[in-house]
Scaffold this motif. Structure first.
Motif, mmCIF file in Angstrom:
data_model
loop_
_atom_site.group_PDB
_atom_site.id
_atom_site.type_symbol
_atom_site.label_atom_id
_atom_site.label_comp_id
_atom_site.label_asym_id
_atom_site.label_seq_id
_atom_site.Cartn_x
_atom_site.Cartn_y
_atom_site.Cartn_z
ATOM 1 N N MET B 94 -20.414 -20.065 21.631
ATOM 2 C CA MET B 94 -21.701 -19.431 21.295
ATOM 3 C C MET B 94 -22.024 -19.619 19.822
ATOM 4 O O MET B 94 -23.147 -19.970 19.454
ATOM 5 C CB MET B 94 -21.643 -17.933 21.610
ATOM 6 N N VAL B 118 -27.840 -13.376 11.634
ATOM 7 C CA VAL B 118 -26.381 -13.414 11.688
ATOM 8 C C VAL B 118 -25.793 -12.802 10.412
ATOM 9 O O VAL B 118 -24.833 -12.038 10.454
ATOM 10 C CB VAL B 118 -25.882 -14.857 11.878
ATOM 11 N N MET B 121 -25.966 -9.214 10.742
ATOM 12 C CA MET B 121 -24.967 -8.683 11.680
ATOM 13 C C MET B 121 -23.671 -8.315 10.971
ATOM 14 O O MET B 121 -22.990 -7.375 11.366
ATOM 15 C CB MET B 121 -24.661 -9.697 12.780
ATOM 16 N N ILE B 124 -23.663 -4.742 9.917
ATOM 17 C CA ILE B 124 -23.655 -3.651 10.903
ATOM 18 C C ILE B 124 -22.230 -3.108 11.008
ATOM 19 O O ILE B 124 -21.295 -3.866 11.247
ATOM 20 C CB ILE B 124 -24.118 -4.135 12.296
ATOM 21 N N THR B 126 -18.734 -1.732 12.207
ATOM 22 C CA THR B 126 -18.004 -1.921 13.461
ATOM 23 C C THR B 126 -18.155 -0.718 14.372
ATOM 24 O O THR B 126 -18.330 -0.851 15.578
ATOM 25 C CB THR B 126 -16.502 -2.118 13.165
ATOM 26 N N TYR B 129 -21.304 -0.850 16.354
ATOM 27 C CA TYR B 129 -21.182 -1.721 17.532
ATOM 28 C C TYR B 129 -20.476 -0.979 18.658
ATOM 29 O O TYR B 129 -20.910 -0.990 19.815
ATOM 30 C CB TYR B 129 -20.347 -2.974 17.199
ATOM 31 N N ALA B 132 -22.730 1.846 20.101
ATOM 32 C CA ALA B 132 -23.804 1.335 20.949
ATOM 33 C C ALA B 132 -23.244 0.859 22.286
ATOM 34 O O ALA B 132 -23.850 1.089 23.338
ATOM 35 C CB ALA B 132 -24.546 0.209 20.243
ATOM 36 N N VAL B 162 -19.203 -10.136 20.283
ATOM 37 C CA VAL B 162 -20.369 -9.963 19.404
ATOM 38 C C VAL B 162 -19.913 -9.706 17.962
ATOM 39 O O VAL B 162 -20.493 -10.208 17.009
ATOM 40 C CB VAL B 162 -21.254 -8.795 19.889
ATOM 41 N N LEU B 165 -18.594 -12.950 16.257
ATOM 42 C CA LEU B 165 -19.557 -14.060 16.254
ATOM 43 C C LEU B 165 -20.066 -14.433 14.852
ATOM 44 O O LEU B 165 -19.977 -15.600 14.461
ATOM 45 C CB LEU B 165 -20.722 -13.695 17.182
#
Lengths: 288, 298
Positions: B94, B118, B121, B124, B126, B129, B132, B162, B165
């Motif tokens: 990905m 990206v 990201m 954000i 951990t 994540y 959510a 995610v 990534l």
């Protein structure tokens, strides 16, 4: 390669990108939708009058104010540990260290950067066990242990940023400074560091962001769910990321759940602001 | 070092000031080194009773039954690996696809926008994540498979994908940005399209960079605590089915510190710590080796 392979690769690359955008978009939208309506003064202070809460006259029981203060203190103390050490070590790596010494130190800094944060927490926890065995049975994890460990965790970002920024200052600037009769340290302090300041600043902001979001370290080094506002370095404390983690597992009712969403959104906004600050700085760097 | 600035060239006070400044920075450097060494020393010190008495077999076993004095960490080792490797296998292609999109397989502006996303990201937290995923992914899994609590290998693996990534995308992106300027003119002169340049020239030239990105991502995936802790269910058993609960070494450390107070369980904690530390060490050695062999070539 035949055209079919090209077309398949292009398709896959579009697909991956689309999935990513959808996932992140959905995540952010979900948080904003659920967390947005909960953001008001009672999220922070609960039923306590704001002024009494701010001055510390009354404790806040059902708001996230203690967690905000805890995170602020934690990040401030961690930065106070990591910035002098990191800039110092960065100067040493960028300006003085040579040969094998430099190679070994650079490897160790990389190793520090790659160390899982839970191990940094374990360092603080083990240090307390160690102190307890050897000297003081009363020693316990606290704001001090946590901020030192978080400081160590973000240290490599500052070291690397300082070193890279110093090394990318044009060489003739250094030569000119020395030729004008400056000593090595004067050249570094008055010429090199001001020139490298933006690069170092972006490293520091990155480090602050990491310090604010890390949960694994503080989990082992003194964060608790209901500590209130800490009154000293040896007190237990609350923190925003831990509050989110705790509520996600332990929420009792819809109010607590709403508070969890609010807290997540607040923390996300905090780190986003830091992210935008780094963006602005690196834009300035590129213009230089 | 700096032997040309000896005390003969400068007054004493100046010489002292120079030495003081240099040595202060050196001490800062040494402290950084000392932190890493101290971590390893503490891990060894606290797991030494186990290693010295030849009790490794009791630790490297399948049974985690603290009340029977059995502290096997094999399920946690298997848990960490069974989470990190598939997450990497999913995240890597990905990430490669997204980087290729940003470098020319996609239109220019969306490409740039995706890179910014990206970058964003990485900022954000951990725990956000994880949070959510608890309220988005877990109910989805529960509804789709209609069994279990949803807190499972699958939930942790997908979220971990995610999480790692952006690390991989940004690493490959940096690598591409170094390779592309070297090949763009030649490929343009040969009449190659963007797609051909990326897939037939840049990609094969970046093999080592891709490998390094993969190793880096694997290190991140192994080291993460919050995602498995919040999503995998944390049962100390060998990972069985994708929907079964499991526990990683990182989550194990967090859980034991939080709940147990008996000394014997601590040994297993530090044994997990040593394995994680050695993994980090191996990852960094691998990266260093790749880096040195690449810089010789280009």
């Amino acid at each position: 390669m035949n055209p079919f392979v090209y077309r398949a690769c292009t398709f896959m690359s579009w697909l991956c990108t689309l999935i990513l955008v959808l996932v992140i978009g959905y995540l952010l939208g979900f948080l904003a939708f659920k967390g947005g309506p909960t953001i008001n003064t009672s999220l922070f202070f609960g039923d306590t009058p704001i002024w009494d809460a701010l001055t510390g006259r009354l404790p806040v029981w059902d708001g996230i104010w203690p967690a905000c203060v805890g995170t602020l203190l934690l990040v401030g103390l961690a930065a106070a540990t990591a910035i002098p050490l990191g800039v110092g070590a960065g100067i040493y790596l960028g300006e003085y260290a040579q040969g094998n010494g430099k190679r070994i130190l650079a490897f160790l800094v990389d190793l520090l950067a790659g160390t899982p944060s839970i191990l940094m927490g374990l360092l603080g926890f083990a240090a307390i066990l160690f102190v307890r065995r050897l000297f003081d049975l009363q020693a316990r994890t606290s704001l001090l242990t946590a901020s030192l460990c978080v400081g160590f965790l973000v240290l490599p970002y500052i070291v690397r940023a300082t070193q890279t920024a110093l090394e990318s200052v044009p060489g003739d600037l250094r030569t000119t400074a020395l030729a004008l009769g400056m000593t090595r340290s004067q050249a570094i302090i008055h010429v090199m560091l001001p020139r490298a300041a933006t690069g170092i600043a972006s490293g520091i902001i990155l480090a602050v962001g990491r310090a604010a979001e890390d949960t694994a370290v503080i989990l082992l080094t003194g964060v608790v769910a209901n500590a209130g506002v800490p009154h000293g370095l040896t007190d237990k404390f609350e923190a925003l990321p831990f509050h989110i983690f705790y509520l996600a597992a332990e929420y009792q009712n819809q109010d607590e759940l709403a508070q969890a969403f609010g807290t997540a959104l607040i923390l996300l906004c905090l780190t986003s602001i830091l992210f935008m600050a780094t963006g602005l700085i690196s834009n300035r760097l590129e213009k230089q | 070092m700096q032997s040309h600035t000896t005390s003969r060239d400068m007054p004493l006070h100046r010489f002292l000031r120079e030495t003081l400044f240099r040595e202060t920075t050196r001490i800062c450097g040494l402290i950084c080194a000392a932190i890493v060494v101290t971590i390893f020393a503490f891990l060894l010190w606290f797991s030494w009773p186990l290693l010295a008495q030849g009790k490794i077999a009791t630790i490297v076993s399948l049974a985690w039954r603290p009340f029977h004095g059995q502290f096997g960490i094999l399920p946690m080792i298997a848990g960490s690996l069974s989470l990190a490797i598939p997450a990497m296998l999913l995240a890597f292609p990905m990430a490669l696809g997204i980087t290729l999109f940003a470098h020319g397989l996609g239109p220019r502006l969306p490409g740039k926008a995706v890179l910014t996303l990206v970058h964003f990201m990485t900022s954000i937290p951990t725990v956000v994540y994880g949070f959510a995923a608890v309220f988005l992914l877990i109910p989805l899994l529960r509804a789709t498979f209609a069994r279990g609590s949803g807190f499972s290998w699958l939930a942790a693996m997908l979220t971990l994908t995610v999480l790692v990534l952006p690390t991989i995308v940004l690493f490959i992106h940096t690598h591409f940005s170094l390779v592309e300027p070297q090949v763009t003119r030649t490929t343009q002169a040969l009449g190659m399209s963007d797609t051909q340049r990326l897939l037939a020239v840049t990609l094969p030239l970046s093999r080592r960079g891709l490998l390094a990105g993969g190793i880096l991502g694997f290190g991140r995936a192994m080291g993460d605590t919050m995602i498995p802790l919040m999503l995998s269910g944390n049962a100390p058993i060998m990972p069985g089915s994708p929907l079964a609960s499991m526990r990683t070494m990182t989550a194990h450390i967090a859980l034991v510190v939080a709940t147990d107070s008996q000394d014997a369980a601590y040994y297993s904690l530090f044994a997990c710590g040593i394995i994680l530390f050695l993994t980090t060490f191996a990852v960094n050695l691998g990266l260093r080796w790749l880096e040195s062999s690449t810089s010789v070539r280009t």
